[in-house]
Design a protein around this motif. Sequence first.
Motif, PDB file in Angstrom:
ATOM      1  N   TRP A 150       8.267  33.724  52.320  1.00  0.00           N
ATOM      2  CA  TRP A 150       8.160  32.295  51.620  1.00  0.00           C
ATOM      3  C   TRP A 150       7.376  31.175  52.273  1.00  0.00           C
ATOM      4  O   TRP A 150       6.611  30.494  51.340  1.00  0.00           O
ATOM      5  N   VAL A 151       6.999  30.997  53.427  1.00  0.00           N
ATOM      6  CA  VAL A 151       5.959  30.325  53.653  1.00  0.00           C
ATOM      7  C   VAL A 151       4.726  30.468  53.405  1.00  0.00           C
ATOM      8  O   VAL A 151       3.559  29.604  52.879  1.00  0.00           O
ATOM      9  N   ILE A 152       4.161  31.637  53.371  1.00  0.00           N
ATOM     10  CA  ILE A 152       2.697  32.205  52.685  1.00  0.00           C
ATOM     11  C   ILE A 152       2.788  31.890  51.232  1.00  0.00           C
ATOM     12  O   ILE A 152       1.713  31.471  50.980  1.00  0.00           O
ATOM     13  N   SER A 153       3.967  32.046  50.610  1.00  0.00           N
ATOM     14  CA  SER A 153       3.689  31.857  49.066  1.00  0.00           C
ATOM     15  C   SER A 153       3.816  30.285  48.573  1.00  0.00           C
ATOM     16  O   SER A 153       3.182  30.028  47.468  1.00  0.00           O
ATOM     17  N   ASP A 154       4.349  29.557  49.421  1.00  0.00           N
ATOM     18  CA  ASP A 154       4.493  27.923  49.121  1.00  0.00           C
ATOM     19  C   ASP A 154       4.082  27.269  50.343  1.00  0.00           C
ATOM     20  O   ASP A 154       4.941  27.066  51.445  1.00  0.00           O
ATOM     21  N   PRO A 155       3.055  26.625  50.156  1.00  0.00           N
ATOM     22  CA  PRO A 155       2.546  25.837  51.465  1.00  0.00           C
ATOM     23  C   PRO A 155       3.354  24.648  51.649  1.00  0.00           C
ATOM     24  O   PRO A 155       3.207  23.956  52.474  1.00  0.00           O
ATOM     25  N   ALA A 156       4.143  24.191  50.623  1.00  0.00           N
ATOM     26  CA  ALA A 156       5.087  23.028  50.601  1.00  0.00           C
ATOM     27  C   ALA A 156       6.362  23.231  51.984  1.00  0.00           C
ATOM     28  O   ALA A 156       6.901  22.441  52.279  1.00  0.00           O
ATOM     29  N   VAL A 157       6.512  24.602  52.098  1.00  0.00           N
ATOM     30  CA  VAL A 157       7.810  25.015  52.886  1.00  0.00           C
ATOM     31  C   VAL A 157       7.493  24.304  54.387  1.00  0.00           C
ATOM     32  O   VAL A 157       8.511  23.931  54.995  1.00  0.00           O
ATOM     33  N   PRO A 158       6.416  24.580  55.149  1.00  0.00           N
ATOM     34  CA  PRO A 158       6.306  24.108  56.386  1.00  0.00           C
ATOM     35  C   PRO A 158       6.463  22.266  56.399  1.00  0.00           C
ATOM     36  O   PRO A 158       7.074  21.937  57.504  1.00  0.00           O
ATOM     37  N   ARG A 159       5.794  21.715  55.284  1.00  0.00           N
ATOM     38  CA  ARG A 159       6.388  20.259  55.108  1.00  0.00           C
ATOM     39  C   ARG A 159       7.523  19.854  55.236  1.00  0.00           C
ATOM     40  O   ARG A 159       8.032  18.839  55.381  1.00  0.00           O
ATOM     41  N   ALA A 160       8.485  20.763  54.570  1.00  0.00           N
ATOM     42  CA  ALA A 160       9.809  20.634  54.544  1.00  0.00           C
ATOM     43  C   ALA A 160      10.523  20.442  55.894  1.00  0.00           C
ATOM     44  O   ALA A 160      11.704  20.154  55.928  1.00  0.00           O
ATOM     45  N   ASN A 203      16.461  31.581  65.574  1.00  0.00           N
ATOM     46  CA  ASN A 203      15.363  32.271  66.015  1.00  0.00           C
ATOM     47  C   ASN A 203      14.632  32.771  64.948  1.00  0.00           C
ATOM     48  O   ASN A 203      13.027  32.870  65.029  1.00  0.00           O
ATOM     49  N   ALA A 204      15.254  33.708  64.039  1.00  0.00           N
ATOM     50  CA  ALA A 204      14.355  34.140  62.826  1.00  0.00           C
ATOM     51  C   ALA A 204      13.718  33.120  62.191  1.00  0.00           C
ATOM     52  O   ALA A 204      12.626  33.531  61.575  1.00  0.00           O
ATOM     53  N   LEU A 205      14.325  31.964  62.069  1.00  0.00           N
ATOM     54  CA  LEU A 205      13.565  30.957  61.187  1.00  0.00           C
ATOM     55  C   LEU A 205      12.301  30.424  61.725  1.00  0.00           C
ATOM     56  O   LEU A 205      11.434  30.317  61.231  1.00  0.00           O
ATOM     57  N   ASN A 206      12.558  30.194  63.047  1.00  0.00           N
ATOM     58  CA  ASN A 206      11.225  29.913  63.862  1.00  0.00           C
ATOM     59  C   ASN A 206      10.062  31.067  63.902  1.00  0.00           C
ATOM     60  O   ASN A 206       8.901  30.869  63.512  1.00  0.00           O
ATOM     61  N   VAL A 207      10.540  32.304  63.950  1.00  0.00           N
ATOM     62  CA  VAL A 207       9.413  33.540  64.029  1.00  0.00           C
ATOM     63  C   VAL A 207       9.013  33.548  62.868  1.00  0.00           C
ATOM     64  O   VAL A 207       7.755  33.763  62.547  1.00  0.00           O
ATOM     65  N   GLY A 208       9.713  33.105  61.816  1.00  0.00           N
ATOM     66  CA  GLY A 208       9.223  33.484  60.368  1.00  0.00           C
ATOM     67  C   GLY A 208       8.255  32.698  60.095  1.00  0.00           C
ATOM     68  O   GLY A 208       7.025  32.619  59.267  1.00  0.00           O
ATOM     69  N   ILE A 209       8.541  31.229  60.326  1.00  0.00           N
ATOM     70  CA  ILE A 209       7.786  30.062  60.041  1.00  0.00           C
ATOM     71  C   ILE A 209       6.505  30.077  60.852  1.00  0.00           C
ATOM     72  O   ILE A 209       5.271  30.016  59.889  1.00  0.00           O
ATOM     73  N   VAL A 232      -0.183  34.276  59.493  1.00  0.00           N
ATOM     74  CA  VAL A 232      -0.850  35.251  58.631  1.00  0.00           C
ATOM     75  C   VAL A 232      -1.328  34.824  57.429  1.00  0.00           C
ATOM     76  O   VAL A 232      -2.367  34.989  56.732  1.00  0.00           O
ATOM     77  N   GLY A 233      -0.926  33.590  56.775  1.00  0.00           N
ATOM     78  CA  GLY A 233      -1.302  32.943  55.734  1.00  0.00           C
ATOM     79  C   GLY A 233      -2.500  32.246  55.810  1.00  0.00           C
ATOM     80  O   GLY A 233      -3.528  32.057  55.092  1.00  0.00           O
ATOM     81  N   HIS A 234      -3.033  32.023  57.332  1.00  0.00           N
ATOM     82  CA  HIS A 234      -4.237  31.496  57.496  1.00  0.00           C
ATOM     83  C   HIS A 234      -5.185  32.326  58.029  1.00  0.00           C
ATOM     84  O   HIS A 234      -6.111  31.855  58.748  1.00  0.00           O
ATOM     85  N   GLY A 235      -5.108  33.682  58.024  1.00  0.00           N
ATOM     86  CA  GLY A 235      -5.786  34.795  58.498  1.00  0.00           C
ATOM     87  C   GLY A 235      -5.767  34.881  59.924  1.00  0.00           C
ATOM     88  O   GLY A 235      -6.873  35.351  60.306  1.00  0.00           O
ATOM     89  N   ARG A 236      -4.823  34.658  60.531  1.00  0.00           N
ATOM     90  CA  ARG A 236      -4.496  35.033  62.007  1.00  0.00           C
ATOM     91  C   ARG A 236      -3.537  35.938  62.291  1.00  0.00           C
ATOM     92  O   ARG A 236      -2.863  35.980  63.290  1.00  0.00           O
ATOM     93  N   ALA A 237      -3.466  36.919  61.555  1.00  0.00           N
ATOM     94  CA  ALA A 237      -2.282  38.050  61.468  1.00  0.00           C
ATOM     95  C   ALA A 237      -2.759  38.666  62.997  1.00  0.00           C
ATOM     96  O   ALA A 237      -1.674  39.094  63.660  1.00  0.00           O
ATOM     97  N   ASP A 238      -3.957  39.133  63.158  1.00  0.00           N
ATOM     98  CA  ASP A 238      -4.525  39.708  64.228  1.00  0.00           C
ATOM     99  C   ASP A 238      -3.938  39.103  65.630  1.00  0.00           C
ATOM    100  O   ASP A 238      -3.462  39.758  66.443  1.00  0.00           O
ATOM    101  N   VAL A 239      -4.321  37.679  65.660  1.00  0.00           N
ATOM    102  CA  VAL A 239      -3.591  36.963  66.622  1.00  0.00           C
ATOM    103  C   VAL A 239      -2.473  36.972  67.048  1.00  0.00           C
ATOM    104  O   VAL A 239      -1.777  37.184  68.041  1.00  0.00           O
ATOM    105  N   PHE A 240      -1.579  36.878  66.079  1.00  0.00           N
ATOM    106  CA  PHE A 240      -0.073  36.791  66.027  1.00  0.00           C
ATOM    107  C   PHE A 240       0.655  38.183  66.455  1.00  0.00           C
ATOM    108  O   PHE A 240       1.159  38.042  67.254  1.00  0.00           O
ATOM    109  N   PHE A 241       0.266  39.085  65.722  1.00  0.00           N
ATOM    110  CA  PHE A 241       0.819  40.500  66.217  1.00  0.00           C
ATOM    111  C   PHE A 241       0.171  40.833  67.651  1.00  0.00           C
ATOM    112  O   PHE A 241       0.854  41.503  68.275  1.00  0.00           O
ATOM    113  N   GLY A 242      -1.066  40.590  67.874  1.00  0.00           N
ATOM    114  CA  GLY A 242      -1.606  40.964  68.838  1.00  0.00           C
ATOM    115  C   GLY A 242      -1.132  40.483  70.049  1.00  0.00           C
ATOM    116  O   GLY A 242      -0.774  40.979  71.318  1.00  0.00           O
ATOM    117  N   LEU A 243      -0.637  39.147  70.053  1.00  0.00           N
ATOM    118  CA  LEU A 243       0.116  38.523  71.306  1.00  0.00           C
ATOM    119  C   LEU A 243       1.413  38.470  71.242  1.00  0.00           C
ATOM    120  O   LEU A 243       2.076  38.361  72.481  1.00  0.00           O
TER     121      LEU A 243
END
Length: 327
Positions: free
Chosen positions: A119-129, A189-195, A201-212
Amino acid sequence: MDLDAYVAEHRGEWRRLEALSRRRKPSAAEVDELVLLYQRVATHLSVVRSRTPDPALVAELSRLVLSARATITGAAPVDWRRVPRFLAYDLPLALYRARRWWYATTICFVLAAVAVGAWVISDPAVPRAFGMTDADIAQLVEHDFASYYSEHSAPSFGLLVWTNNAWIAAQCLASGVLLLPVAWFLWQNALNVGIVGGLMVGHGRADVFFGLIAPHGLLELTAIFVAAGVGLRIGWAWVVPGPVLTRGQALAAAMRQGMHGALGLVGVFAVAALLEAFVTPSFLPLLVRDAIGVVVWGAFLAYVLVLGRRAEQGELVLDTAAAGPQG
């Protein structure tokens, strides 16, 4: 009965009992006197309860009786011979018997986190909400997420992580009897991890996220899921106690095993904290760090599922033998 007169008559014995109860090493004569006064004050407590149940006096006498009993019986010595049995039998059995609950918890958590991330990746307005500005998002993606694991000294960071995760697990275990609070903790906790995951991932940092996340997160999250599963099993025991036990008996049995699980998970969270403090931010290659996390996670699952299954089968064999031949 005149309560004031009764108190005045026996107050000296109560004071003497309190004084003897505080002695660390009473003499043989004092022990004899302590036992005698303990019996007398226990009788006084019974009389007061039955005839003039003054709450303050009942509380005072109850405290005296309990304190004297503790002094007489002494503290039970730690039986270190039970530690191997606890590690090889009690703990894996407690976690194994709750496996269906933490399987379900894991699936629900992962699905919820993935859905929020998508949801966050598909809609940039979600984090702002959720109150995040563009500057907040950029700071998180470019700096804060990675620096979180290295901005503090490893020992202090490990202790902080350990206590935080133990607190989350304690909430899941303690509130499990009510069922719904566990779902709320997990959703938060799922909401926090998901956001956070969706932003990375949406900003091209999937390798950093999953790697850490992988070196410590596999074990850490699994331990939280297990704690939630154990707590939910305790709650379900009084909802559906089964055909043999009463609700109280089923709840007591589940809580006893839940205590074994809670004690063991303290050690599991300590291992996860060591990984997060020393392995995740280390200069080891990413694949090596992730491999360490996967190996430790696999060892925990094997410990629970293999030893737990053996322990449960052993109990079934004992139950069958105790029942004797049928027919």
